[in-house]
Enzyme design. Structure first.
Site, mmCIF file in Angstrom:
data_model
loop_
_atom_site.group_PDB
_atom_site.id
_atom_site.type_symbol
_atom_site.label_atom_id
_atom_site.label_comp_id
_atom_site.label_asym_id
_atom_site.label_seq_id
_atom_site.Cartn_x
_atom_site.Cartn_y
_atom_site.Cartn_z
ATOM 1 N N SER B 10 0.855 -1.177 0.000
ATOM 2 C CA SER B 10 0.000 0.000 0.000
ATOM 3 C C SER B 10 0.898 1.236 0.000
ATOM 4 O O SER B 10 1.808 1.309 -0.829
ATOM 5 C CB SER B 10 -0.936 -0.069 1.212
ATOM 6 O OG SER B 10 -1.906 0.933 1.141
ATOM 7 N N HIS B 37 -2.211 -0.996 -3.666
ATOM 8 C CA HIS B 37 -3.334 -0.047 -3.548
ATOM 9 C C HIS B 37 -3.015 1.191 -4.370
ATOM 10 O O HIS B 37 -1.912 1.726 -4.295
ATOM 11 C CB HIS B 37 -3.551 0.363 -2.091
ATOM 12 C CG HIS B 37 -3.998 -0.765 -1.227
ATOM 13 N ND1 HIS B 37 -3.824 -0.777 0.123
ATOM 14 C CD2 HIS B 37 -4.613 -1.938 -1.528
ATOM 15 C CE1 HIS B 37 -4.319 -1.891 0.632
ATOM 16 N NE2 HIS B 37 -4.789 -2.633 -0.357
ATOM 17 N N ASP B 130 -4.944 -4.346 5.507
ATOM 18 C CA ASP B 130 -5.252 -5.262 4.408
ATOM 19 C C ASP B 130 -4.092 -6.253 4.261
ATOM 20 O O ASP B 130 -2.931 -5.871 4.387
ATOM 21 C CB ASP B 130 -5.437 -4.446 3.113
ATOM 22 C CG ASP B 130 -6.097 -5.266 2.011
ATOM 23 O OD1 ASP B 130 -6.732 -6.292 2.330
ATOM 24 O OD2 ASP B 130 -5.988 -4.861 0.844
#
Ligand SMILES: C[S@@+](CC[C@H](N)C(=O)[O-])C[C@H]1O[C@@H](n2cnc3c(N)ncnc32)[C@H](O)[C@@H]1O
Lengths: 280, 198
Positions: B10, B37, B130
């Site tokens: 991310s 992401h 996540d």
């Protein structure tokens, strides 16, 4: 949730889907398994029926439980003017050709709650020929169709939609097309007059005839190759000669059986035109 | 023998990808599926750029595409990336998971079902949790878990969350990851025993 061996789980899911097909006529056996499994997990959590045979038994007997299952099987995520560049491309490349017809028919297959159909109606209105068009918006989720028919949506997404609308070449403001009260907006009835919402199951229902443009976006990704080919051939039979097909931004005709019947109009935005007659 | 690698990043992920992917040898045998992401509007530039500076091909994963060894695949912006039992990708626009689409957990979860103990999962820099559920599932299936050392990660939250979620086989500095993968990917050299050393 108990961990099952993958192979056992696949077999059990297969039996579940076969059972449902038998009992209710809905065929999910050719849906992409990986995301289907995630949705089944949600059904299992919701019903607290973690064993697939038990879940099937309940589904067999309990129609309400099946309704819940169906709701979970339908991913209703959608937006107005999703991928604005696609609408811009439709405006610039397809509309001028469609305008040469006295009357046109557009099919939004897998329209979810209808935002896509309203987007198209607004676009046609701004291009000055909504009066010569009929938009068919179909889905197999009856609840979604009711939302579309009502034309009432939460206002919280309107900011995003308004930005999409402008990026899609919108000529006014999105808010010119709806009235708001509290946290809801209702789209103007003159748009809806040109949209027919109806039930159509892409897996089991037949040809939806004589379309000038079919938009089927972000539906084929939920199907395996076999079902994708089936649905695409349904589209070829439902399109007029020279008609257009618009897929989702990450869907394409590459490696499909119908590929040779189409020529790309906009490769980046997955817009195609059917050039060949049927079964040639 | 390992069959595939899944990777999640991310915030801070671009720099990490720029370190790991170009450091893999052209002969690297396994497919690598990556969730980074990224804003929904971005257009595949990252895959193109990484491809230019790497020895292995890098591309955006396409729906129903077959996973090929020695290729790195990035999840397209705005779509979840999943792996099917027949070793093809599927995309979906299901609801966000952990506020993310693509979500690392979604990829890891589907990959763990398919590859079980033959899967390597890697969680790297990022500012949310996540990937930790997914990595836990990979471990439960007998796969290998690698996490970027939170002490050296640009944003430590995500690797730390993964560390807290499950037993990790390797906690590494970014520069050590490609060499390890190259070693693990080598076929027929008893490399599968490597796990017991860690
Ligand atoms: C993710 S939505 C896509 C909505 C919209 N086209 C878009 O791109 O924003 C997928 C839709 O496909 C519908 N769908 C799935 N299987 C279907 C089937 N067999 N027949 C008709 N619609 C189906 C779902 O109910 C859902 O509304």
């Amino acid at each position: 949730m108990p961990l099952l061996k993958t192979d056992d789980e696949s077999t059990e899911i297969e039996s579940l889907l076969k059972g449902i097909h038998e009992r209710y006529g809905y065929d999910f056996t050719h849906y992409s398994q990986a995301s289907l499994k995630r949705r089944l997990n949600r059904v299992r959590e919701h019903t607290k029926l973690f064993s697939y045979p038990e879940l099937l038994e309940r589904l067999y007997q309990d129609e309400q439980c099946f309704d819940l299952f169906l709701k979970h099987m339908s991913i209703t995520v959608t937006e107005m003017f999703r991928d604005p560049a696609v609408y811009l491309s439709i405006r610039e490349k397809i509309i001028p050709i469609l305008k040469t017809f006295p009357f046109i028919k557009i099919w939004h297959a897998g329209c979810a709650t209808g935002e896509e159909a309203y987007s198209m109606a607004i676009l046609l209105h701004e291009e000055g020929f909504l009066d010569r068009a009929r938009i068919y918006a179909t889905d197999f989720n009856k609840q979604s169709l009711e939302t579309g028919q009502a034309g009432i949506y939460s206002s919280k997404n309107m900011g995003t939609y308004a930005a999409n609308y402008l990026a899609a070449g919108g000529k006014k403001n999105l808010s010119d097309y709806y009235s708001s009260s509290y946290d809801l907006v209702k789209f103007d009835d003159f748009l809806k007059e040109h949209i027919t919402f109806s039930y159509h199951n892409l897996v089991t229902d037949g040809v939806f005839g004589e379309m000038n443009l079919i938009c089927c976006r972000n539906v084929l990704i939920y199907f395996d190759k076999v079902l994708q080919d089936h649905v695409l051939s349904l589209f070829t039979e439902s399109l007029r000669h020279g008609g257009f097909l618009c897929l989702g931004s990450k869907e394409s005709l590459n490696f499909t059986k119908v590929k040779k019947m189409f020529e790309p109009v906009d490769t980046k935005y997955r817009i195609y035109r059917m050039t060949e007659a049927l079964h040639v | 023998m390992y069959e595939a690698v899944v990777m999640g990043l991310s915030a801070g992920g671009m720099n990490v990808l720029k370190t790991i992917i170009p450091a893999l040898p052209a002969t690297f045998p396994l497919p690598i599926a990556i969730v980074q992401h990224i804003a929904p509007s971005s257009d595949g530039y990252l895959a193109e750029y990484l491809g230019q500076i790497s020895a292995i091909p890098v591309k955006e994963a396409e729906d129903k595409e077959i996973l090929r060894g020695g290729t790195a695949y990035l999840a397209p912006a705005g779509y979840h990336l999943l792996i099917e039992a027949n070793r093809t990708f599927s995309l979906s626009i299901d609801e966000s998971v952990n506020y993310c689409c693509p979500s690392i957990d979604v990829l890891f979860d589907s990959a763990a079902d398919v590859y079980r103990q033959n899967l390597i999962g890697i969680v790297l820099t990022g500012a949310n949790a996540d990937g930790s559920k997914g990595l836990k599932k990979i471990k439960e299936g007998g796969g290998l878990a690698i996490v970027q050392d939170p002490l050296t990660a640009e944003v430590p939250y995500m690797p730390q969350a993964a560390l807290n979620a499950t037993v990790i086989d390797y906690i590494l500095d970014v520069s050590q990851i490609a060499p390890l993968l190259a070693r693990l990917g080598k076929v027929g050299e008893g490399e599968n025993n490597v796990r017991s050393i860690s």
